[in-house]
Design an enzyme around this catalytic site. Structure first.
Site, PDB file in Angstrom:
ATOM      1  N   ASN A  23       0.825  -1.257   0.382  1.00  0.00           N
ATOM      2  CA  ASN A  23       0.079   0.153  -0.195  1.00  0.00           C
ATOM      3  C   ASN A  23       1.029   1.537  -0.171  1.00  0.00           C
ATOM      4  OD1 ASN A  23      -2.152  -1.401   0.220  1.00  0.00           O
ATOM      5  ND2 ASN A  23      -2.782  -1.020   1.762  1.00  0.00           N
ATOM      6  N   CYS A 116     -10.669  -4.706  -4.308  1.00  0.00           N
ATOM      7  CA  CYS A 116     -11.017  -5.728  -3.321  1.00  0.00           C
ATOM      8  C   CYS A 116     -13.032  -5.560  -3.050  1.00  0.00           C
ATOM      9  CB  CYS A 116     -10.856  -6.285  -2.136  1.00  0.00           C
ATOM     10  SG  CYS A 116      -9.200  -6.651  -1.882  1.00  0.00           S
ATOM     11  N   ARG A 121     -17.025   0.984  -1.182  1.00  0.00           N
ATOM     12  CA  ARG A 121     -15.702   2.304  -1.814  1.00  0.00           C
ATOM     13  C   ARG A 121     -15.245   3.382  -2.275  1.00  0.00           C
ATOM     14  NH1 ARG A 121     -10.817  -1.990  -2.189  1.00  0.00           N
ATOM     15  NH2 ARG A 121      -9.304  -0.546  -1.056  1.00  0.00           N
ATOM     16  N   ARG A 396      -2.091 -10.411  -5.479  1.00  0.00           N
ATOM     17  CA  ARG A 396      -2.007  -8.924  -5.935  1.00  0.00           C
ATOM     18  C   ARG A 396      -0.863  -8.739  -4.911  1.00  0.00           C
ATOM     19  NH1 ARG A 396      -7.319  -6.990  -4.873  1.00  0.00           N
ATOM     20  NH2 ARG A 396      -6.131  -5.199  -4.407  1.00  0.00           N
TER      21      ARG A 396
HETATM   22  N1  EPU Z   1     -14.233   5.987   2.082  1.00  0.00           N
HETATM   23  C1  EPU Z   1     -15.752   7.129   1.756  1.00  0.00           C
HETATM   24  N2  EPU Z   1     -15.195   7.816   0.887  1.00  0.00           N
HETATM   25  C2  EPU Z   1     -14.250   7.864  -0.277  1.00  0.00           C
HETATM   26  C3  EPU Z   1     -12.762   7.963   0.848  1.00  0.00           C
HETATM   27  C4  EPU Z   1     -13.134   6.144   1.319  1.00  0.00           C
HETATM   28  O1  EPU Z   1     -16.469   6.841   1.768  1.00  0.00           O
HETATM   29  O2  EPU Z   1     -13.965   9.191  -0.720  1.00  0.00           O
HETATM   30  C5  EPU Z   1     -14.507   5.320   2.686  1.00  0.00           C
HETATM   31  C6  EPU Z   1     -14.193   4.086   2.460  1.00  0.00           C
HETATM   32  O3  EPU Z   1     -15.799   3.509   1.482  1.00  0.00           O
HETATM   33  C7  EPU Z   1     -14.122   2.681   3.537  1.00  0.00           C
HETATM   34  C8  EPU Z   1     -13.496   4.406   4.905  1.00  0.00           C
HETATM   35  O4  EPU Z   1     -13.998   5.259   3.942  1.00  0.00           O
HETATM   36  O5  EPU Z   1     -15.525   3.447   4.019  1.00  0.00           O
HETATM   37  C9  EPU Z   1     -11.463   4.297   4.409  1.00  0.00           C
HETATM   38  O6  EPU Z   1     -11.382   3.785   3.260  1.00  0.00           O
HETATM   39  P1  EPU Z   1      -9.938   4.440   2.752  1.00  0.00           P
HETATM   40  O7  EPU Z   1     -10.108   5.528   1.278  1.00  0.00           O
HETATM   41  O8  EPU Z   1      -8.880   5.309   3.722  1.00  0.00           O
HETATM   42  O9  EPU Z   1      -9.274   3.032   2.292  1.00  0.00           O
HETATM   43  P2  EPU Z   1      -8.581   2.940   0.181  1.00  0.00           P
HETATM   44  O10 EPU Z   1      -7.384   3.787   0.226  1.00  0.00           O
HETATM   45  O11 EPU Z   1      -9.532   3.062  -0.526  1.00  0.00           O
HETATM   46  C10 EPU Z   1      -6.597   1.647   1.322  1.00  0.00           C
HETATM   47  C11 EPU Z   1      -5.716   0.499   1.473  1.00  0.00           C
HETATM   48  C12 EPU Z   1      -6.703  -0.764   1.537  1.00  0.00           C
HETATM   49  C13 EPU Z   1      -6.859  -0.188   3.567  1.00  0.00           C
HETATM   50  C14 EPU Z   1      -7.164   0.699   3.716  1.00  0.00           C
HETATM   51  C15 EPU Z   1      -7.635   1.835   5.047  1.00  0.00           C
HETATM   52  C16 EPU Z   1      -4.921   1.330  -1.091  1.00  0.00           C
HETATM   53  C17 EPU Z   1      -4.133   0.719  -1.929  1.00  0.00           C
HETATM   54  N3  EPU Z   1      -5.824   0.097  -0.554  1.00  0.00           N
HETATM   55  O12 EPU Z   1      -7.532   1.879   0.597  1.00  0.00           O
HETATM   56  O13 EPU Z   1      -5.693  -1.743   1.496  1.00  0.00           O
HETATM   57  O14 EPU Z   1      -8.254  -1.341   3.682  1.00  0.00           O
HETATM   58  O15 EPU Z   1      -6.335   1.522   3.222  1.00  0.00           O
HETATM   59  O16 EPU Z   1      -6.384   1.782   5.752  1.00  0.00           O
HETATM   60  O17 EPU Z   1      -4.066   1.019  -0.119  1.00  0.00           O
HETATM   61  C18 EPU Z   1      -5.486  -4.163   1.438  1.00  0.00           C
HETATM   62  O18 EPU Z   1      -4.454  -3.453   0.860  1.00  0.00           O
HETATM   63  O19 EPU Z   1      -6.133  -5.411   1.637  1.00  0.00           O
HETATM   64  C19 EPU Z   1      -6.417  -3.222   1.480  1.00  0.00           C
HETATM   65  C20 EPU Z   1      -7.759  -3.293   0.970  1.00  0.00           C
END
Ligand code: EPU
Length: 417
Positions: A23, A116, A121, A396
């Site tokens: 990440n 995933c 999201r 992945r």
């Molecule tokens: N959210 C919103 N609106 C947004 C952005 C996020 O509602 O515009 C919500 C999401 O739906 C979720 C929460 O906020 O419920 C947190 O989402 P976040 O944006 O922090 O997650 P992400 O950036 O999409 C990254 C990692 C994830 C990890 C999360 C939390 C990457 C590519 N993915 O996702 O990793 O779970 O941060 O730490 O960096 C994994 O590695 O298995 C994985 C899913």
């Protein structure tokens, strides 16, 4: 579709080396296109998510070379082209190209990212950040056309501390005119590593790792070198493997502070551990104690370790409660664990795991990346043979997982079908 076959109950010993963090790397690679010169990133994990980002960079016109864990990216000839849906949906991190392209060209056309299936999201916070900095966003079904005559620094308040929105806001703000502040920013180590990388290029970012990040925009970003931080989720997964089956299993090349929330839970369960500057050594114990866990943004307990931890909870004495506060649909592993003999009840966003159950090998699916990791842990801990389908999800995110486990004493094999 390949499978993983595991013969369970073999002790794990020796040393497992942790790779660069997925990440973190998946943000650094798209961020590199903001530079005007060659950038070099070391400790890049060899996983399929990086291959997908390499494909996008190459499609855009970057010159990318990979030699072991070193990735060199020359972004000087990148063009402002639409990124097709077929590649943007391959992974979540493709949306870091949205912000890097917007920062560089003031225009980007792209599709909703993949990732995933663990919840809806949405990307509303990223789009809000773009708009705050002066961009207009046209949403046409799954397609986003983002354009800005000028990008002007501004205050951005995130409704939740989203990792992706924080990184996207930084990637645009570094090239905006004036000062941007991101309030309620995510504090994950991945954010700090992106900010360090950009500062090495000449950006002016302060406060990464806290909830207020301040960015003074600059005109140009030059070439630089950086190294991907160790993968705290990979490390946590192997620490849990050690808690299940370890015989002095050493997990090496990690930053213990980054897995503090897991270490504290393992201590509550009764595990003694040897913790060094860059390693943790752990062995299985009889009857670990049940615990209560709630997933939260960093430094809270990471959602990405919730599924692997569930497997360990099935071996604890008493009933554990695990509450998932980040994603609304991250219990895909539970029906399979129950099929293997676990006693887990799902209630709203929580699971209740009554431990002390014997796990028996079965045929199961990896419904997503971390569910796949949980299935591997369950297979290692089960009597008999476990066969896991859809293992492309696991590949992945975990570099050389089969080799690492085999070297530690597990009986695992890849079946190509
Ligand atoms: N959210 C919103 N609106 C947004 C952005 C996020 O509602 O515009 C919500 C999401 O739906 C979720 C929460 O906020 O419920 C947190 O989402 P976040 O944006 O922090 O997650 P992400 O950036 O999409 C990254 C990692 C994830 C990890 C999360 C939390 C990457 C590519 N993915 O996702 O990793 O779970 O941060 O730490 O960096 C994994 O590695 O298995 C994985 C899913």
């Amino acid at each position: 579709m390949n499978q993983i076959k595991i013969e369970g109950r073999h002790a794990l010993h020796g040393t497992i080396q942790i790779s660069g963090a997925k990440n973190s790397a998946v943000a650094l690679v798209p961020a590199s296109l903001l530079a005007d010169e060659l950038v070099t990133i070391d400790n890049v994990p060899n996983i399929s998510d990086i291959a997908a980002l390499d494909e996008i960079l190459t499609y855009l016109g970057a010159d990318v070379t990979r030699d072991g864990s070193i990735m060199k990216i020359d972004p000087s000839k990148i063009e402002c082209k639409e990124i097709p849906e077929s590649i943007s949906t391959k992974l979540r991190a493709s949306y870091y190209f949205m912000s890097a392209m917007l920062g560089k060209f003031h225009h980007v056309e792209m599709y909703f990212p993949g990732g995933c299936a663990i919840g809806a999201r949405p990307i509303d916070q990223t789009l809000k950040a773009f708009r705050s900095l002066g961009a207009t966003v046209i949403e046409d079904g799954n397609k986003y056309i983002v354009d800005a005559e000028k990008l002007i620094g501004a205050p951005i308040y995130l409704d939740m501390p989203s990792v992706g929105a924080t990184i996207n806001a930084i990637l645009v703000a570094v090239k905006a005119e004036g000062v941007t502040t991101i309030e309620n920013a995510a504090k994950e180590p991945e954010i700090v590593s992106v900010a360090t990388f950009l500062n090495n290029m000449g950006a002016k970012i302060r406060g990464a790792g806290t909830s207020t990040i301040t960015i003074n925009g600059v005109n140009k970003l030059h070439g630089c070198f950086t190294e991907v931080i160790p993968d705290r989720i990979e490390a946590g997964t192997y620490i849990i493997a050690g808690a299940l089956l370890g015989d002095h299993l050493r997990i090496q090349n990690l930053i213990p502070d980054h897995v503090d929330s897991l270490i504290l839970k393992l201590k509550e369960m009764g595990y003694p551990m040897e913790i060094g500057d860059d390693y943790i050594e752990i062995s299985a114990i009889d009857s670990p104690k049940a615990v209560s866990v709630k997933t939260l943004g960093y430094p809270g307990f990471p959602t990405d370790l919730q599924q692997p931890l569930t497997v360990l909870l099935t071996q604890c004495k008493g009933t554990s409660k695990l509450e998932e506060t980040i994603y609304e649909n991250r219990f895909g592993h539970v029906p399979y664990l129950n099929r293997m003999g676990a006693d887990i009840l799902i209630k709203d966003r929580s699971i209740f795991v009554t431990g002390g159950t014997k796990l028996i090998g079965k045929e199961v699916d990896a419904t997503d990346l971390r569910a796949g990791a949980a299935m591997i842990l369950a297979g290692l801990a089960s009597q008999g043979t476990t066969t896991i389908n859809s293992i492309e999800h696991v590949l992945r995110g975990y570099e050389n997982i089969l080799e690492k486990l085999t070297d530690a004493g597990a009986k695992v094999e890849l079946i190509e079908i």
